[in-house]
Motif scaffolding. Structure first.
Motif, short mmCIF file in Angstrom:
data_model
loop_
_atom_site.label_atom_id
_atom_site.label_comp_id
_atom_site.label_asym_id
_atom_site.label_seq_id
_atom_site.Cartn_x
_atom_site.Cartn_y
_atom_site.Cartn_z
N TYR A 49 0.79 -1.23 0.00
CA TYR A 49 0.00 0.00 0.00
C TYR A 49 0.82 1.28 0.00
CZ TYR A 49 -3.66 -3.37 0.86
OH TYR A 49 -4.51 -4.44 0.76
N PHE A 57 -5.53 -0.81 -5.30
CA PHE A 57 -6.53 -1.50 -4.48
C PHE A 57 -7.91 -0.88 -4.66
CE2 PHE A 57 -9.07 -2.24 -0.73
CZ PHE A 57 -9.23 -3.60 -0.89
N ILE A 60 -9.29 -2.35 -7.63
CA ILE A 60 -9.73 -3.74 -7.41
C ILE A 60 -11.17 -3.74 -6.91
CG2 ILE A 60 -9.48 -5.75 -5.88
CD1 ILE A 60 -6.45 -5.41 -6.04
N TYR A 66 -14.44 -8.87 -7.86
CA TYR A 66 -14.08 -8.67 -6.46
C TYR A 66 -15.31 -8.16 -5.70
CZ TYR A 66 -11.25 -7.49 -2.37
OH TYR A 66 -10.72 -7.44 -1.10
N GLY A 172 -13.38 -4.41 5.62
CA GLY A 172 -12.65 -4.86 4.45
C GLY A 172 -12.09 -6.27 4.53
N SER A 173 -12.36 -6.97 5.63
CA SER A 173 -11.77 -8.30 5.82
C SER A 173 -10.24 -8.23 5.84
CB SER A 173 -12.25 -9.29 4.75
OG SER A 173 -12.09 -10.61 5.20
N THR A 174 -9.71 -7.08 6.25
CA THR A 174 -8.26 -6.96 6.42
C THR A 174 -7.77 -8.00 7.42
OG1 THR A 174 -8.45 -4.60 6.00
CG2 THR A 174 -6.40 -5.35 6.99
N ASN A 177 -5.96 -11.03 6.23
CA ASN A 177 -4.56 -11.03 5.80
C ASN A 177 -3.64 -11.75 6.78
OD1 ASN A 177 -3.82 -7.92 3.98
ND2 ASN A 177 -4.82 -9.79 3.36
N TYR A 217 -9.62 -12.88 -6.95
CA TYR A 217 -8.22 -12.51 -6.74
C TYR A 217 -7.38 -12.64 -8.01
CZ TYR A 217 -9.41 -12.04 -1.89
OH TYR A 217 -9.99 -11.61 -0.73
N THR A 224 -5.69 -6.92 -10.21
CA THR A 224 -5.10 -7.60 -9.05
C THR A 224 -3.67 -8.03 -9.37
OG1 THR A 224 -7.31 -8.41 -8.50
CG2 THR A 224 -5.47 -9.40 -7.33
N PHE A 227 -1.57 -5.04 -8.92
CA PHE A 227 -1.48 -4.77 -7.48
C PHE A 227 -0.43 -5.67 -6.84
CE2 PHE A 227 -3.14 -6.05 -3.22
CZ PHE A 227 -3.08 -4.83 -2.57
N MET A 263 -1.92 -15.32 -2.66
CA MET A 263 -1.36 -14.68 -3.85
C MET A 263 0.14 -14.95 -3.85
SD MET A 263 -3.34 -11.19 -4.80
CE MET A 263 -2.28 -10.12 -3.84
N GLU A 291 0.56 -12.77 -0.17
CA GLU A 291 -0.63 -12.45 0.63
C GLU A 291 -1.46 -13.68 0.92
OE1 GLU A 291 -3.76 -8.83 0.61
OE2 GLU A 291 -4.01 -10.18 -1.07
N SER A 293 -5.45 -14.44 2.30
CA SER A 293 -6.73 -13.81 2.58
C SER A 293 -7.64 -14.91 3.14
CB SER A 293 -7.27 -13.21 1.28
OG SER A 293 -8.26 -12.26 1.55
C1 AVJ Z 1 -7.69 -5.48 1.69
C2 AVJ Z 1 -6.82 -7.47 2.61
C3 AVJ Z 1 -9.14 -7.22 2.39
O1 AVJ Z 1 -7.56 -9.78 1.00
O2 AVJ Z 1 -9.35 -9.27 -0.08
C4 AVJ Z 1 -7.64 -7.75 -2.66
C5 AVJ Z 1 -6.61 -7.32 -0.35
N1 AVJ Z 1 -5.69 -8.55 -2.30
N2 AVJ Z 1 -7.23 -8.41 -3.76
C6 AVJ Z 1 -8.29 -8.98 0.44
C7 AVJ Z 1 -6.66 -7.86 -1.74
C8 AVJ Z 1 -6.05 -8.87 -3.53
C9 AVJ Z 1 -7.87 -7.50 0.40
N3 AVJ Z 1 -7.86 -6.94 1.77
#
Ligand code: AVJ
Length: 331
Positions: A49, A57, A60, A66, A172-174, A177, A217, A224, A227, A263, A291, A293
């Motif tokens: 980021y 993002f 996305i 998405y 955001g479902s962060t 991660n 994704y 994506t 990204f 990812m 990553e 998710s």
């Molecule tokens: C921001 C972490 C919620 O995991 O869905 C989106 C990041 N990575 N597409 C996720 C993300 C690829 C996203 N988050």
């Protein structure tokens, strides 16, 4: 731990406060070198980021595949009245990962007379920009900014949030991660800024069909992919590295056993590069895991949150059972 509370004019405008806990670039060098020295190679998703990564993002969230962002926003709009009733007036709203602009506005509009908004983000520029933009739209709402890496415990002056009910907002479902154990630590850090019966409003993505997940994704416009590849540009720029980005490609796969979309960046041929005096090489086909998710069932997330001191209060799920917004209470 730094104690860097600054006056509003250091923030350059009319923010109620700006606390800079100065998350360090040197941590990035050490973490990146460590991640790329490991087997298999990996990188933390927090380095996606930068300015361009944040812009990618945002894009996305607009691709058709998405579903995460738009489903969560639609849910937040639907549940406004119920939320307002559950939270009550004069709440202090603390947002983790500031910048989810439509979401925070939807929440602030739903709540009755919020008392204070505090944004917490690792990116100083993005944090201040989003807090200022919010201030322009909510001139009567006191707005504070905290620059911190909330994946580690951090301390802020206790009096900052005042005496009102606190609502931590983590959209955001962060949380996905993080591995489940890390997620418990992040929730514990959030919990430590709350008192019993304060609330956590959190977006959590649900388990679902592999095809839907993998397409989400790996969108057909390649946003994506851009990204994912951008993290290599970030490393090249911030750490003065020479990674040949054009030799990598994007891969997204649902690891069903671990309940997560992964990812990866795949080396399309043998590559070598240098970061901070350390030499790295990848064979053709070798990957960097960039990553995770994680996707949770309702029960799985309840069990995880319980380990951090939260109990479920309410859960809202869209009609297609794609995504959940959950209100939890601090025990
Ligand atoms: C921001 C972490 C919620 O995991 O869905 C989106 C990041 N990575 N597409 C996720 C993300 C690829 C996203 N988050």
């Amino acid at each position: 731990m730094t104690d860097a509370a600054s006056s509003p004019d250091q923030a350059g405008d009319d923010l109620a406060f700006f606390i800079d806990l100065e998350p360090q670039d040197s941590d990035m060098m050490a973490e990146v070198v460590e991640g790329l020295s490991a087997t298999p190679k990996g990188l933390s998703p927090k380095y996606f980021y930068d300015q361009r990564g944040s812009e990618l993002f945002d894009r996305i969230t607009m691709v058709p595949e998405y579903y995460v962002g738009r489903t969560e926003i639609a849910l937040l709009r639907q549940i406004g009245a119920e939320l307002a009733a559950d939270i009550g007036p004069d709440a202090t709203v603390i947002e983790y990962g500031s910048g989810a602009s439509v979401k925070i506005r939807t929440l602030l509009d739903a709540l009755e007379k919020p008392h204070l908004y505090a944004g917490v983000d690792i990116s100083r520029t993005f944090l201040l920009e989003s807090c200022r933009a919010l201030k322009a739209d909510y001139p009567d709402l006191p707005i504070g900014a905290i620059c911190a890496d909330f994946t580690r415990p951090f301390e802020i002056p206790a009096e900052l949030f005042g005496d009102h009910w606190r609502l931590a907002f983590f959209p955001g479902s962060t949380i996905g991660n993080f591995t489940p154990d890390q997620a418990v630590d992040v929730l514990k850090a959030i919990r430590s800024e709350l008192r019993p019966d304060d609330s956590l409003l959190i977006g959590v993505d649900l388990k679902k069909d592999r095809d839907v997940l993998e397409r989400a994704y790996d969108d057909s416009q390649g946003v994506t992919a851009a990204f994912n590849l951008n993290v290599l540009h970030v490393i090249n720029r911030v750490l003065q590295a020479d990674i040949p980005v054009e030799n990598f490609s994007h891969r997204a796969v649902y690891n069903e056993e671990k309940g997560r979309v992964e990812m990866h960046l795949v080396a399309e041929e043998a590559v070598s590069f240098t970061i901070g005096g350390h030499d790295f090489s990848l064979e053709k086909g070798e990957t960097i895991h960039t990553e995770n998710s994680h996707k949770y069932s309702e029960e799985e997330f309840n069990a995880l949150a319980a380990r951090a001191g939260f109990k479920p209060h309410r859960i809202w799920i869209d009609d297609n059972r794609l995504f959940s917004v959950r209100l939890m209470r601090a025990v």
